[in-house]
Enzyme design. Structure first.
Site, PDB file in Angstrom:
ATOM      1  N   ILE A 181       1.003  -1.183   0.043  1.00  0.00           N
ATOM      2  CA  ILE A 181      -0.070  -0.022  -0.105  1.00  0.00           C
ATOM      3  C   ILE A 181       0.668   1.203   0.134  1.00  0.00           C
ATOM      4  CG2 ILE A 181      -1.569   1.321   1.505  1.00  0.00           C
ATOM      5  CD1 ILE A 181      -2.787  -1.519   2.417  1.00  0.00           C
ATOM      6  N   THR A 259      -4.367   5.616   6.950  1.00  0.00           N
ATOM      7  CA  THR A 259      -5.328   4.619   6.476  1.00  0.00           C
ATOM      8  C   THR A 259      -4.972   3.239   7.037  1.00  0.00           C
ATOM      9  OG1 THR A 259      -3.838   4.404   4.537  1.00  0.00           O
ATOM     10  CG2 THR A 259      -5.636   5.970   4.341  1.00  0.00           C
ATOM     11  N   ALA A 260      -3.915   3.155   7.992  1.00  0.00           N
ATOM     12  CA  ALA A 260      -3.608   1.903   8.598  1.00  0.00           C
ATOM     13  C   ALA A 260      -4.463   1.410   9.810  1.00  0.00           C
ATOM     14  CB  ALA A 260      -1.997   2.066   9.218  1.00  0.00           C
ATOM     15  N   ARG A 261      -4.231   1.782  10.916  1.00  0.00           N
ATOM     16  CA  ARG A 261      -5.160   1.556  12.103  1.00  0.00           C
ATOM     17  C   ARG A 261      -4.996   2.774  12.982  1.00  0.00           C
ATOM     18  NH1 ARG A 261      -7.144  -1.684   9.290  1.00  0.00           N
ATOM     19  NH2 ARG A 261      -7.663  -3.913   9.616  1.00  0.00           N
ATOM     20  N   ASP A 285      -8.799   7.902   8.232  1.00  0.00           N
ATOM     21  CA  ASP A 285      -9.868   6.746   7.688  1.00  0.00           C
ATOM     22  C   ASP A 285     -10.076   5.788   8.748  1.00  0.00           C
ATOM     23  OD1 ASP A 285     -11.657   5.530   5.698  1.00  0.00           O
ATOM     24  OD2 ASP A 285      -9.992   4.095   5.600  1.00  0.00           O
ATOM     25  N   GLU A 290     -12.743   2.079  16.968  1.00  0.00           N
ATOM     26  CA  GLU A 290     -13.885   2.332  15.968  1.00  0.00           C
ATOM     27  C   GLU A 290     -15.199   1.710  16.512  1.00  0.00           C
ATOM     28  OE1 GLU A 290     -12.548   1.012  12.210  1.00  0.00           O
ATOM     29  OE2 GLU A 290     -11.155   2.319  12.324  1.00  0.00           O
ATOM     30  N   HIS A 308     -13.639   4.373   7.827  1.00  0.00           N
ATOM     31  CA  HIS A 308     -12.797   3.356   7.482  1.00  0.00           C
ATOM     32  C   HIS A 308     -13.385   2.750   6.333  1.00  0.00           C
ATOM     33  CE1 HIS A 308     -10.666  -0.414   9.510  1.00  0.00           C
ATOM     34  NE2 HIS A 308     -10.254  -0.273   8.220  1.00  0.00           N
ATOM     35  N   SER A 311     -11.172   0.016   1.959  1.00  0.00           N
ATOM     36  CA  SER A 311     -11.301  -0.796   0.856  1.00  0.00           C
ATOM     37  C   SER A 311     -12.934  -0.859   0.312  1.00  0.00           C
ATOM     38  CB  SER A 311     -11.060  -2.347   1.489  1.00  0.00           C
ATOM     39  OG  SER A 311     -11.734  -2.555   2.638  1.00  0.00           O
TER      40      SER A 311
HETATM   41  C1  DGY Z   1      -8.318  -4.139   6.271  1.00  0.00           C
HETATM   42  O1  DGY Z   1      -8.446  -4.987   5.154  1.00  0.00           O
HETATM   43  O2  DGY Z   1      -7.437  -4.566   7.176  1.00  0.00           O
HETATM   44  C2  DGY Z   1      -8.980  -3.004   6.100  1.00  0.00           C
HETATM   45  O3  DGY Z   1      -8.689  -1.955   7.283  1.00  0.00           O
HETATM   46  C3  DGY Z   1     -10.459  -3.397   5.952  1.00  0.00           C
HETATM   47  O4  DGY Z   1     -10.776  -2.947   4.765  1.00  0.00           O
END
Ligand code: DGY
Length: 342
Positions: A181, A259-261, A285, A290, A308, A311
């Site tokens: 990514i 966009t990770a965690r 995101d 959450e 989130h 994806s």
């Molecule tokens: C994942 O795949 O880890 C995403 O955060 C969920 O879309």
């Protein structure tokens, strides 16, 4: 707890434990895209969750026991901690998560119990990188403020100084975690004229690095990050990695993208830096706890927030589901899982 019988009846006599010629029982913890559920129902005695209830870990384990599940297809919001894994019936051979991230699963407990865990790498790389760029542009160009102004009917017309943001071209983008990514984000950012810096456990080969500047130590990279984008997994070691001290190492007015965690940033420190303008903006995101994110984010004009969605395209979610099913297919047929994590 909702009884699995209320969701979709699977009687004990259907159980593969009592009939080895029957299709295996697959428990889906959440509602999945139609095409994925159709394939699951074609190939398995699938126990669906049409109301998309969020079950607790203990409820998932109880449902799995009640239906005699051979496999569980779980999702990022499910809590598969050690207690849940211990409570799963022995019939469950594989836990296939509909995500690339596995931080919601106690992998050590799964390993100790001899449970195969699989994830869905690769197929969400582009969608997640796209969202990172959406966040980058949205945060830099104050998209949230502009949108809210229009919706509140508060736009009085164009003015030369209205909502001036940050031009991203020619800025330096620092990427922490240059896996699939991270590399896809770099490719997109190059198209905007950004200069790429990255930090990763291993330096990439030149054909993947494509001129990006490598920093063995992420701390040393922070001072050159006009934009910082995080792309590493959430673990006990990375919890609150971006803290007050590291924010102070960034250039004043830097922009944060995550966009990770959510747990990899210290929300209190980020919110404080956004309030002071030490960070110009943040595009987020993902959030710790959450969906109960830190309320401080909601009131900040310079936070650009998404629920989130990394994806969340039909194509990607289908591909994730099919990948999860490929893994279940392999394990239930006695073959090695293509995306085995444990
Ligand atoms: C994942 O795949 O880890 C995403 O955060 C969920 O879309």
């Amino acid at each position: 707890m909702t009884s699995p019988a209320e969701v979709q009846p699977v009687t004990q006599s259907d159980s593969p434990v009592s009939d080895s010629s029957a299709r295996p029982v697959l428990l889906l913890t959440r509602r999945l895209p139609d095409a994925v559920e159709a394939r699951a129902s074609r190939d398995y005695r699938a126990v669906l969750n049409p109301e998309d209830r969020a079950f607790s870990g203990q409820e998932i384990a109880a449902r799995a026991a009640e239906v005699g599940a051979d496999a569980v297809l779980c999702c990022a919001g499910d809590r598969l901690d050690a207690a849940t894994i211990a409570a799963l019936p022995r019939s469950v051979r594989v836990l296939a998560t509909f995500s690339v991230g596995t931080d919601h699963i106690d992998l050590e407990a799964a390993r100790a119990r001899g449970l195969t865990v699989t994830n869905t790498p690769d197929v969400l790389t582009d969608a997640t990188a796209d969202i990172a760029l959406l966040l980058l542009l949205g945060a830099a160009r104050r998209a949230s403020e502009g949108e809210r102004m229009i919706r509140a009917n508060a736009w009085t017309g164009w003015t030369p100084t209205q909502l001036m943001g940050t031009h991203v071209g020619a800025k330096r983008l620092g990427i922490v975690g240059m896996g699939r990514i991270g590399q896809a984000v770099a490719a997109r950012a190059r198209a905007f004229g950004m200069t790429i810096h990255y930090s990763n456990r291993r330096r990439l080969a030149p054909e993947l690095e494509l001129g990006a500047t490598y920093h063995a130590d992420p701390e040393a990279m922070l001072p050159v990050c006009d934009v910082l984008s995080l792309h590493f997994p959430a673990t006990a070691e990375t919890r609150h990695w971006l803290n007050a001290e590291r924010i102070e190492r960034l250039p004043p007015g830097a922009i944060l993208i995550n966009t990770a965690r959510g747990s990899v940033v210290d929300d209190g420190a980020v919110i404080d830096a956004l309030k002071r303008g030490r960070l110009a903006a943040a595009g987020l995101d993902v959030f710790e706890n959450e969906p109960n994110l830190h309320p401080g984010y909601r009131d900040l004009p310079n936070s650009f927030l998404l629920p989130h969605l990394g994806s969340a395209t039909v194509e990607t979610r289908n591909a994730m589901g099919f990948k999860a099913l490929d893994n279940v297919d392999a394990v239930t047929a006695g073959r090695p899982a293509p995306d085995r994590v444990v």
